[in-house]
Each structure stands twice: as structure tokens, then as C-alpha cells.
Design an enzyme around this catalytic site. Structure first.
Site, PDB file in Angstrom:
ATOM      1  N   HIS A  33       3.090 -10.610  17.321  1.00 47.30           N
ATOM      2  CA  HIS A  33       3.786 -11.786  17.834  1.00 47.30           C
ATOM      3  C   HIS A  33       5.220 -11.853  17.326  1.00 47.30           C
ATOM      4  CE1 HIS A  33       4.940 -16.037  18.285  1.00 47.30           C
ATOM      5  NE2 HIS A  33       4.322 -15.883  19.454  1.00 47.30           N
ATOM      6  N   GLU A  69       0.826  -1.209   0.000  1.00 47.35           N
ATOM      7  CA  GLU A  69       0.000   0.000   0.000  1.00 47.35           C
ATOM      8  C   GLU A  69       0.863   1.263   0.000  1.00 47.35           C
ATOM      9  OE1 GLU A  69      -3.363   0.333  -0.258  1.00 47.35           O
ATOM     10  OE2 GLU A  69      -3.493  -1.842  -0.527  1.00 47.35           O
ATOM     11  N   GLU A 121      -8.447   2.844  18.749  1.00 48.36           N
ATOM     12  CA  GLU A 121      -8.163   2.752  17.319  1.00 48.36           C
ATOM     13  C   GLU A 121      -6.965   3.638  16.988  1.00 48.36           C
ATOM     14  OE1 GLU A 121      -7.692   3.290  13.657  1.00 48.36           O
ATOM     15  OE2 GLU A 121      -9.343   4.727  13.987  1.00 48.36           O
ATOM     16  N   LYS A 133       8.620 -12.471  26.995  1.00 49.79           N
ATOM     17  CA  LYS A 133       8.729 -11.559  25.853  1.00 49.79           C
ATOM     18  C   LYS A 133       8.814 -10.094  26.291  1.00 49.79           C
ATOM     19  CE  LYS A 133       6.296 -14.972  23.081  1.00 49.79           C
ATOM     20  NZ  LYS A 133       5.037 -15.365  22.423  1.00 49.79           N
TER      21      LYS A 133
END
Length: 393
Positions: free
Chosen positions: A300, A149, A354, A341
Site C-alpha cells: 500500500h 534480518e 510464492e 494508484k
């Protein structure tokens, strides 16, 4: 005359007919323990002070709910930006070239930025480009759509539409909808015309030079070929910032690779070299931070790379996903702590919201302020040096 008598000392109430309301009174009038001395009162912005956006956003920290999480995210990113190796004690086995404070000051947080494709489709692309243009992030992870994009926007525009536009009507017109954005299908035709000759060159170089293509090398090459300063990946190419995309074939690039494989078969894109690249970039970093817009593979992939060093030191997640379904997308940072993590002593933040609303504002209070403060400092130092040289001449 009143029908009740009240004794405030023990919060009891007895009616004229002899009913004892002690239980309900004690429940309603339960005494509080004193608040801790460092407790922060809730207070929002007073618009009597005028429409000051910076001042408004500073009050988010004390406004509550997701505004407070936004304020915590500002602090977390500023901590990423301000950390240097001088903040850590010199280890007994420290490298000799990292003992001097001036050398340690140059060792900064390695910042991993991840985002889903819709961020590039939307106007957040320009915010991301600013960060990459000014070398404010060190490693990028995105999706196939997050790559293509950007290049497509260098060839043709994406337009504002509506979430309510009917899909069947748009399909007949050759217009694709991304939420309330519209992308004419001709944009992808232009992308194919640009992309196919590059794929030809990639196959040729693989055959004649032994080039081993990976998603990151492919994106680096596309950033060079686009040669457009409006492109995120042009600046990633110029500044040698690696862009990892484990799902690079999931989108229009995948369509182009598929069609091209019939015309000129043989292109190989190696994922193994890239997983070594991103994992090692985390493993050998002295200090790391994660800023992740959205979920899925990009979230992830960055978190798992930081597992290789027993967790990131800083993390900011921005997404709308919830954790009740067990998805990694919706998982709160504390779940990542359980996997190693994110570090045990980290102060990670998740902002539920958002990202087109949140991220540009967050950058305005963190990366952008840091960049222009550093620029002003460099300009002052340069002027000072020029004055000193003029005085000595």
C-alpha cells in the site's frame, strides 16, 4: 442395424423409437465463432530440445495459468527497464534541457521495489542485493524485519529447517522459526550488541547537531555502519537509494529502540519527513514502475505514493493473497486502478505464487539480462574508444 439415424447438417438425432435429440445435440455440437487473428495458441516447452532454462521460461507466456502471468510479468518489467523519455513526444512546455534526444534517453523509469521481511530472511535477499548493488531500482519499501534480518545475516547465519518442527521444543532451545527457516536467538543478541552503540550516537547527534532522524536516515546510517558488501542496505547507502520503512519499530529494531529508551531516553524518529520523501519521489517522476513482493504495508505504501502522480505506469505484484476478504494484500491491480494508484492505460500483472520460487526466475529474465547486456555494451564502447585513441596516437 443401428437404432438411430443422424443428420449432421442440422445436428439432429432421431432414435428408432421416435425420440428427438436435437436439443442435446445442438448443446454438445455448438458451432464456434472464428478465433481472432491475433490469438495465441497454447504451447509449452519441448524437452526434446534439451534442458534449456531460458528457452523453457520463454514458453511460460504461452503455457497458460500462472505461467502465462509470469510471462506477462517478464514483459512488464522489461517495458519498465527499456522505457526512456524518448518514447514520449516532446511537450510544448518541456524543460529546455530535456529537448535533446540524448538527454531524454537518460530519463528512465523510476522503479519502486517493495518486499516483506521473509524475503530477506530467505535466499531472495541475494537477488534483492544484486538489484540494489547495480542501481537497478530507485526506491525501496520494506518492513522492520526486512531491515534487521539483513544486518543480522551479516553477523550470523539463518538455517534451513522444516515447517513441521514443534514450536515448544524450539523455544526451549532458543531457536526461532520463520516458516521452514531457523534463526538462533543468539543472532538477535549479537544484533543488540551492534545496535546499541549506534543508537547512542544517534541520540548524541540529535542533541548536539540537531539531526532529525527518520526511518530512511536511520537505515542509511545502519548501511554505512555495517560496512559489509553482503548487505542490501550497505549498497543502498553506497548508491544513495532511499529505503522507506513506515513500520520500522515493528520487530527487533523496535525492541532495541524500546530498551534503549530506558537507558538513554529522547530519540525521536520522524515519519512525516519520510512520507514527504516517498510521495515527492513519485509525484515528480516522469515514469514509474512498481515491483511488489507480498502485501500489507509495503504494497500500500508504494501504491499510495504513486497516487500522488495519478498512478504508476507499470506494476507487477507477486503474492499468494486472494481478494475475497477485501484486503489490500489480495487486491488485484485493477482495484488499484480504481483508486488512481495505477494508470488507466497501464498493463499491470499479478502473479499468484510464492515469491521465493518466482522472483529469482523473474529477475533472471529481466533485470539480470538487462544489466549484463548494458555491461557488455559499455565494454564494447570502451574498447572501441581505446582502439580509436591508439590509431590517432
Amino acid at each position: 442395424m443401428s437404432d438411430t439415424t443422424t443428420t449432421s447438417k442440422d445436428a439432429t438425432t432421431t432414435t428408432s423409437i421416435g425420440v428427438d435429440n436435437t436439443l442435446s445435440s445442438e448443446a454438445v455440437l455448438l458451432r464456434s465463432e472464428p478465433m481472432p487473428k491475433d490469438s495465441i495458441p497454447v504451447k509449452g516447452y519441448d524437452f526434446n530440445n534439451g534442458p534449456d532454462v531460458d528457452a523453457l521460461l520463454k514458453t511460460y507466456l504461452t503455457s497458460g495459468f500462472q505461467a502465462t502471468n509470469f510471462g506477462l510479468a517478464i514483459n512488464e518489467i522489461n517495458d519498465m527497464l527499456n522505457w526512456t523519455l524518448n518514447d514520449e513526444p516532446v511537450a510544448e512546455n518541456e524543460d529546455e534541457d530535456l529537448i535533446d534526444p540524448e538527454a531524454r534517453k537518460k530519463v528512465k523509469t523510476k522503479i519502486f521495489l517493495g518486499y516483506t521481511s521473509n524475503m530477506i530472511s530467505a535466499g531472495v535477499r541475494e537477488t534483492i542485493r544484486f538489484l540494489v548493488e547495480h542501481k537497478m531500482v530507485d526506491v525501496i519499501v520494506t518492513t522492520g524485519g526486512g531491515i534487521e534480518e539483513d544486518f543480522i545475516k551479516c553477523m550470523a547465519d539463518t538455517y534451513i529447517g522444516s515447517f513441521e518442527l514443534k514450536g515448544s521444543s524450539l523455544r526451549k532451545k532458543g531457536i526461532n522459526r520463520i516458516g521452514n527457516l531457523l534463526v538462533p536467538n543468539d543472532n538477535y543478541v549479537k544484533f543488540e550488541e551492534w545496535m546499541m552503540p549506534i543508537l547512542d550516537k544517534m541520540v548524541e547527534e540529535q542533541t548536539t547537531k540537531g539531526t532529525v532522524w527518520t526511518p530512511s536516515k536511520m537505515i542509511h546510517r545502519l548501511g554505512k555502519e555495517i560496512d559489509n558488501p553482503n548487505s542490501v542496505y550497505y549498497w543502498a547507502y553506497k548508491n544513495d537509494i532511499p529505503v522507506y520503512c513506515p513500520a520500522i519499530t515493528d520487530g527487533s529494531i523496535g525492541d532495541m529502540v524500546y530498551f534503549h529508551s530506558f537507558k538513554t531516553p529522547g530519540l525521536v524518529i520522524d515519519l512525516v519527513e519520510d512520507i514527504r520523501g516517498i510521495n515527492r519521489s513519485a509525484e515528480f517522476a516522469r515514469h514509474t514502475g512498481m515491483v511488489i513482493l507480498g502485501g500489507g504495508v509495503i504494497k500500500h505504501h508504494i501504491c499510495n505514493a504513486n497516487l500522488m502522480r495519478n498512478g504508476a505506469n507499470h506494476a507487477v505484484f507477486i503474492n499468494t493473497a486472494q481478494e475475497f476478504d477485501g484486503s489490500d494484500s489480495g487486491a488485484r491491480p485493477d482495484e488499484a486502478v480504481s483508486w488512481g494508484k495505477i494508470r488507466l492505460d497501464a498493463t499491470p500483472v499479478k502473479v499468484y505464487g510464492e515469491a521465493t520460487l518466482i522472483f529469482p526466475l523473474l529477475v533472471s529474465q529481466t533485470f539480470a539480462k538487462y544489466h549484463f547486456a548494458q555491461k557488455e555494451k559499455e565494454e564494447k564502447n570502451m574498447h572501441k574508444e581505446e582502439e580509436e585513441q591508439a590509431n590517432h596516437s
